[in-house]
Design a protein around this motif. Structure first.
Motif, PDB file in Angstrom:
ATOM      1  N   UNK A   1       0.839  -1.191   0.000  1.00 42.50           N
ATOM      2  CA  UNK A   1       0.000   0.000   0.000  1.00 42.50           C
ATOM      3  C   UNK A   1       0.877   1.246   0.000  1.00 42.50           C
ATOM      4  N   UNK A   2       0.544   2.202  -0.851  1.00 45.05           N
ATOM      5  CA  UNK A   2       1.327   3.432  -0.910  1.00 45.05           C
ATOM      6  C   UNK A   2       1.069   4.311   0.302  1.00 45.05           C
ATOM      7  N   UNK A   3      -0.136   4.247   0.840  1.00 45.89           N
ATOM      8  CA  UNK A   3      -0.488   5.018   2.034  1.00 45.89           C
ATOM      9  C   UNK A   3      -0.581   4.049   3.206  1.00 45.89           C
ATOM     10  N   UNK A   4       0.052   4.344   4.339  1.00 45.45           N
ATOM     11  CA  UNK A   4       0.052   3.407   5.475  1.00 45.45           C
ATOM     12  C   UNK A   4      -1.347   2.952   5.862  1.00 45.45           C
ATOM     13  N   UNK A   5      -1.507   1.653   6.030  1.00 43.70           N
ATOM     14  CA  UNK A   5      -2.815   1.110   6.381  1.00 43.70           C
ATOM     15  C   UNK A   5      -3.216   1.454   7.803  1.00 43.70           C
ATOM     16  N   UNK A   6      -2.246   1.830   8.656  1.00 41.34           N
ATOM     17  CA  UNK A   6      -2.577   2.150  10.049  1.00 41.34           C
ATOM     18  C   UNK A   6      -3.078   3.581  10.229  1.00 41.34           C
ATOM     19  N   UNK A   7      -3.012   4.407   9.197  1.00 42.54           N
ATOM     20  CA  UNK A   7      -3.593   5.736   9.326  1.00 42.54           C
ATOM     21  C   UNK A   7      -5.093   5.595   9.560  1.00 42.54           C
ATOM     22  N   UNK A   8      -5.629   6.431  10.423  1.00 43.92           N
ATOM     23  CA  UNK A   8      -7.044   6.373  10.735  1.00 43.92           C
ATOM     24  C   UNK A   8      -7.889   6.766   9.530  1.00 43.92           C
ATOM     25  N   UNK A   9      -9.192   6.533   9.621  1.00 45.01           N
ATOM     26  CA  UNK A   9     -10.108   6.840   8.525  1.00 45.01           C
ATOM     27  C   UNK A   9     -10.871   8.134   8.807  1.00 45.01           C
ATOM     28  N   UNK A  10     -11.346   8.751   7.722  1.00 42.14           N
ATOM     29  CA  UNK A  10     -12.211   9.924   7.824  1.00 42.14           C
ATOM     30  C   UNK A  10     -13.276   9.797   6.746  1.00 42.14           C
ATOM     31  N   UNK A  11     -14.492  10.167   7.059  1.00 40.56           N
ATOM     32  CA  UNK A  11     -15.584  10.061   6.099  1.00 40.56           C
ATOM     33  C   UNK A  11     -15.520  11.197   5.082  1.00 40.56           C
ATOM     34  N   UNK A  12     -16.207  11.012   3.972  1.00 36.48           N
ATOM     35  CA  UNK A  12     -16.277  12.065   2.948  1.00 36.48           C
ATOM     36  C   UNK A  12     -16.906  13.324   3.533  1.00 36.48           C
ATOM     37  N   UNK A  13     -17.940  13.162   4.333  1.00 32.75           N
ATOM     38  CA  UNK A  13     -18.632  14.318   4.910  1.00 32.75           C
ATOM     39  C   UNK A  13     -17.690  15.113   5.814  1.00 32.75           C
ATOM     40  N   UNK A  14     -16.942  14.401   6.665  1.00 23.95           N
ATOM     41  CA  UNK A  14     -16.011  15.092   7.559  1.00 23.95           C
ATOM     42  C   UNK A  14     -14.864  15.729   6.771  1.00 23.95           C
ATOM     43  N   UNK A  15     -14.410  15.038   5.726  1.00 21.05           N
ATOM     44  CA  UNK A  15     -13.349  15.599   4.888  1.00 21.05           C
ATOM     45  C   UNK A  15     -13.800  16.922   4.275  1.00 21.05           C
ATOM     46  N   UNK A  16     -14.980  16.932   3.690  1.00 23.31           N
ATOM     47  CA  UNK A  16     -15.471  18.152   3.050  1.00 23.31           C
ATOM     48  C   UNK A  16     -15.742  19.254   4.063  1.00 23.31           C
ATOM     49  N   UNK A  17     -16.179  18.874   5.258  1.00 20.71           N
ATOM     50  CA  UNK A  17     -16.449  19.880   6.289  1.00 20.71           C
ATOM     51  C   UNK A  17     -15.168  20.527   6.792  1.00 20.71           C
ATOM     52  N   UNK A  18     -14.092  19.746   6.877  1.00 22.04           N
ATOM     53  CA  UNK A  18     -12.854  20.242   7.448  1.00 22.04           C
ATOM     54  C   UNK A  18     -11.898  20.829   6.415  1.00 22.04           C
TER      55      UNK A  18
END
Length: 291
Positions: free
Chosen positions: A2-19
């Motif tokens: 995986x190019x991005x570490x699998x242990x990084x936490x997740x964020x939803x699309x809604x929270x991404x767009x809000x922040x």
């Protein structure tokens, strides 16, 4: 890997767009060979979160770009003119969503992106509603009739989107995207054969899907100050490059287009091959990490 570490936490699309919607931002783009992209990401010291939808973190994108017969959008980008613009449809293939987008260059090199929902089955053409939207968005920028716009290029890639929260090292909430599996397809014979004659024909053909194996594009999207991701990439010896999936793709498919500002990127990274045909001279130089 995986190019991005699998242990990084997740964020939803809604929270991404809000922040960090980042519709008005400064984009910095970097190219990394795939074998080293994972190592670069693993060293990033940030409280990063990866956008996740229904358990999925990597998503397929499809963009269709539109230009005039005189290639007004391409030539403006190639020559560094003010009031540059791009017109495209952006489709999220995993969710059957599509948007018609108009990107313009605002003050202080800020990119301004506006978009409206669009029917995915119309993504390779401009409907009446689409033409009206583009005409309004490009008032004073497009010297030709908006009806002259035609599809010229499709780009495809898989994208992972990362949220980088504000911190001592990160001036504002920002985004980073990681694009892989890049491919380009010419949709316009006019663009593909622009300035081409029998003596300089490049051999690339209309409708053929061309790829750049091993190429990864990392893009940061933040305010005027560099993000924590920018600083990390710089410390690893990776510098921003001038690349546009649209314009650089057009120039890679037709070397007769004016492309002085992208020549180094094209020569090193974009020796495109028809799908399924490996590069004869793959990139092998390692990018050292600076710790």
């Amino acid at each position: 890997m995986a190019l991005v570490p699998t242990y990084w936490q997740s964020i939803s699309l809604e929270d991404m767009n809000a922040k960090a919607a980042m519709q008005t931002r400064i984009d910095r783009k970097y190219i990394v060979e795939a074998r080293y992209a994972a190592a670069v990401m693993a060293e990033l010291n940030a409280d990063a979160a990866v956008m996740e939808i229904n358990g999925q973190r990597e998503f397929s994108y499809d963009s269709v770009y539109f230009d005039t017969p005189s290639l007004a959008s391409y030539r403006a980008a190639a020559t560094g003119r003010r009031n540059r613009f791009k017109v495209r449809t952006r489709s999220y293939l995993d969710s059957d969503l599509s948007f018609l987008e108009v990107k313009t260059e605002g003050e202080r090199a800020m990119t301004v992106k506006e978009r409206i929902p669009y029917q995915i089955e119309n993504r390779d053409r401009l409907t009446r509603e689409g033409l009206d939207y583009v005409a309004e968005s490009l008032t004073g920028l497009l010297e030709e009739p908006v009806t002259n716009l035609e599809p010229v290029l499709t780009t495809e890639y898989k994208r992972t989107t990362v949220f980088l929260p504000q911190s001592q090292e990160n001036p504002v909430d920002s985004r980073m995207t990681v694009d892989t599996s890049l491919a380009w397809t010419s949709l316009s014979e006019n663009a593909l054969l622009y300035n081409v004659d029998f003596g300089n024909y490049h051999g690339r053909t209309l409708g053929t899907r061309y790829t750049a194996p091993g190429m990864v594009i990392i893009e940061t999207k933040s305010g005027t100050a560099p993000s924590v991701a920018d600083k990390h990439l710089w410390s690893a010896g990776i510098r921003p490059v001038k690349i546009s999936k649209f314009a650089t793709g057009m120039a890679a498919l037709n070397p007769q287009l004016p492309a002085n500002k992208w020549n180094r990127v094209i020569e090193r990274w974009m020796q495109l091959s028809p799908q399924g045909v490996p590069l004869q001279d793959p990139i092998s130089a390692a990018i050292p990490l600076v710790r």
